[in-house]
Design a protein around this motif. Structure first.
Motif, PDB file in Angstrom:
ATOM      1  N   ARG A  51      23.380  -4.620  -0.365  1.00 36.94           N
ATOM      2  CA  ARG A  51      23.495  -5.239   0.263  1.00 36.94           C
ATOM      3  C   ARG A  51      23.085  -5.471   1.585  1.00 36.94           C
ATOM      4  NH1 ARG A  51      25.112  -8.743  -3.131  1.00 36.94           N
ATOM      5  NH2 ARG A  51      26.808  -9.091  -3.673  1.00 36.94           N
ATOM      6  N   THR A  52      22.256  -6.728   2.140  1.00 39.63           N
ATOM      7  CA  THR A  52      21.435  -5.904   3.237  1.00 39.63           C
ATOM      8  C   THR A  52      21.308  -6.799   3.800  1.00 39.63           C
ATOM      9  OG1 THR A  52      18.863  -6.055   1.491  1.00 39.63           O
ATOM     10  CG2 THR A  52      18.393  -6.780   3.862  1.00 39.63           C
ATOM     11  N   TYR A  53      21.798  -6.715   5.215  1.00 39.39           N
ATOM     12  CA  TYR A  53      22.082  -7.641   6.741  1.00 39.39           C
ATOM     13  C   TYR A  53      20.459  -7.768   8.004  1.00 39.39           C
ATOM     14  CZ  TYR A  53      26.912  -6.262   4.998  1.00 39.39           C
ATOM     15  OH  TYR A  53      27.686  -6.840   4.251  1.00 39.39           O
ATOM     16  N   LEU A  54      20.136  -8.263   7.793  1.00 43.71           N
ATOM     17  CA  LEU A  54      19.499  -9.319   8.934  1.00 43.71           C
ATOM     18  C   LEU A  54      20.114  -9.366  10.318  1.00 43.71           C
ATOM     19  CD1 LEU A  54      18.077 -11.605   6.927  1.00 43.71           C
ATOM     20  CD2 LEU A  54      17.639  -9.795   6.731  1.00 43.71           C
ATOM     21  N   GLY A  67      15.214  -6.469  13.406  1.00 44.16           N
ATOM     22  CA  GLY A  67      15.512  -5.586  11.848  1.00 44.16           C
ATOM     23  C   GLY A  67      16.688  -5.453  10.955  1.00 44.16           C
ATOM     24  N   TYR A  68      16.741  -4.259  10.393  1.00 44.26           N
ATOM     25  CA  TYR A  68      17.868  -5.161   9.145  1.00 44.26           C
ATOM     26  C   TYR A  68      18.208  -3.827   9.133  1.00 44.26           C
ATOM     27  CZ  TYR A  68      14.673  -3.515   5.644  1.00 44.26           C
ATOM     28  OH  TYR A  68      14.319  -2.496   4.558  1.00 44.26           O
ATOM     29  N   PHE A  69      19.788  -3.595   7.730  1.00 44.11           N
ATOM     30  CA  PHE A  69      19.847  -2.121   7.102  1.00 44.11           C
ATOM     31  C   PHE A  69      20.848  -3.207   5.757  1.00 44.11           C
ATOM     32  CE2 PHE A  69      22.865  -3.963   9.679  1.00 44.11           C
ATOM     33  CZ  PHE A  69      24.748  -3.768   8.728  1.00 44.11           C
ATOM     34  N   THR A  70      20.656  -2.092   5.073  1.00 43.56           N
ATOM     35  CA  THR A  70      20.553  -2.140   3.527  1.00 43.56           C
ATOM     36  C   THR A  70      22.061  -1.127   3.482  1.00 43.56           C
ATOM     37  OG1 THR A  70      18.719  -2.806   2.929  1.00 43.56           O
ATOM     38  CG2 THR A  70      20.319  -2.106   1.075  1.00 43.56           C
ATOM     39  N   VAL A  71      23.182  -1.576   2.681  1.00 47.88           N
ATOM     40  CA  VAL A  71      24.228  -0.813   2.810  1.00 47.88           C
ATOM     41  C   VAL A  71      24.361  -0.726   1.013  1.00 47.88           C
ATOM     42  CG1 VAL A  71      24.981  -0.444   4.558  1.00 47.88           C
ATOM     43  CG2 VAL A  71      25.776  -2.497   3.715  1.00 47.88           C
ATOM     44  N   ALA A  72      25.215   0.339   0.326  1.00 44.49           N
ATOM     45  CA  ALA A  72      25.639   0.240  -1.104  1.00 44.49           C
ATOM     46  C   ALA A  72      26.509   1.385  -1.781  1.00 44.49           C
ATOM     47  CB  ALA A  72      23.957  -0.025  -2.226  1.00 44.49           C
ATOM     48  N   LEU A 125      25.747  -0.955  14.192  1.00 43.65           N
ATOM     49  CA  LEU A 125      25.386  -2.358  13.415  1.00 43.65           C
ATOM     50  C   LEU A 125      26.230  -1.936  11.460  1.00 43.65           C
ATOM     51  CD1 LEU A 125      23.148  -4.144  14.689  1.00 43.65           C
ATOM     52  CD2 LEU A 125      25.709  -4.502  15.423  1.00 43.65           C
ATOM     53  N   ALA A 126      25.493  -1.512  11.468  1.00 45.12           N
ATOM     54  CA  ALA A 126      25.265  -0.163   9.598  1.00 45.12           C
ATOM     55  C   ALA A 126      26.877   0.314   9.701  1.00 45.12           C
ATOM     56  CB  ALA A 126      23.970   0.803   9.439  1.00 45.12           C
ATOM     57  N   ILE A 127      27.077   1.054  10.199  1.00 46.36           N
ATOM     58  CA  ILE A 127      28.579   1.546  10.265  1.00 46.36           C
ATOM     59  C   ILE A 127      29.459   0.915  10.701  1.00 46.36           C
ATOM     60  CG2 ILE A 127      29.861   3.751  12.023  1.00 46.36           C
ATOM     61  CD1 ILE A 127      27.203   4.095  10.283  1.00 46.36           C
TER      62      ILE A 127
END
Length: 183
Positions: A51-54, A67-72, A125-127
């Motif tokens: 999942r990618t978050y903008l 920016g963005y981050f991706t989690v899996a 934000l990712a955490i």
């Protein structure tokens, strides 16, 4: 400045509009981060690989993609040569040889906009996304992988990650932390 985090998954059906938005992202310091967002993120969403978050500014004039981050999820083989105390810290067991981790696979800032977001803010934000999932389904370990560059090593160590090992398969350093220690 505040931020708005939006899941790319919620917008993949609007692929033309979302593609135009993703084209505005630029990361000349790491072309792989730029390429992932522009060329792979939507496909990863559709295949449920990640999942990618903008991340946008919350200004009302013109929100910008900052920016963005991706989690899996990722399987992690725990190296046999790490200390028992470190193994217990990250897995809760001294003889555990593997674990499922939350992977922060991509983390990137958009250099094409005048507003900036810090890497620390993106990580926070990712955490937060991972913590929400952690509360619902459990889990324990967060993994990040990075090139062996001093600036990246310092960044992840300052974020609370510890070096686990160098991944032989892709020549990246693997850093880990527990969800609880980062939230």
């Amino acid at each position: 400045m505040g931020y708005i985090t939006v899941s790319l998954y919620d917008y993949i059906d609007d692929s033309t509009d979302i593609q135009d938005l993703l084209k505005t992202f630029s990361c000349p310091l790491n072309l792989e981060v730029e390429s992932f967002l522009k060329d792979k993120a939507i496909d990863f969403e559709r295949k449920h690989f990640a999942r990618t978050y903008l991340v946008f500014s919350d200004t009302f004039q013109l929100p910008s993609l900052l920016g963005y981050f991706t989690v899996a999820l990722k399987h992690l083989a725990i190296p046999i040569d790490i200390s028992k105390s470190f193994r217990k810290t990250i897995t809760e067991y001294i003889d555990r040889e593997e674990a499922i981790t939350y992977l922060i696979g991509q983390l990137g800032r958009n250099c094409a906009v005048s507003e900036r977001i810090s890497g620390s803010d993106l990580m926070t934000l990712a955490i937060a996304v991972i913590y929400d999932v952690y509360l619902k389904i459990g889990g324990r370990i967060i993994l990040v992988e990075c090139e062996n560059q001093e600036k990246l090593r310092i960044f992840y160590e300052n974020q609370g990650f510890r070096l686990l090992c160098s991944n032989i398969d892709n020549n990246l350093l693997q850093y880990v932390s527990t969800v609880k220690s980062l939230h």
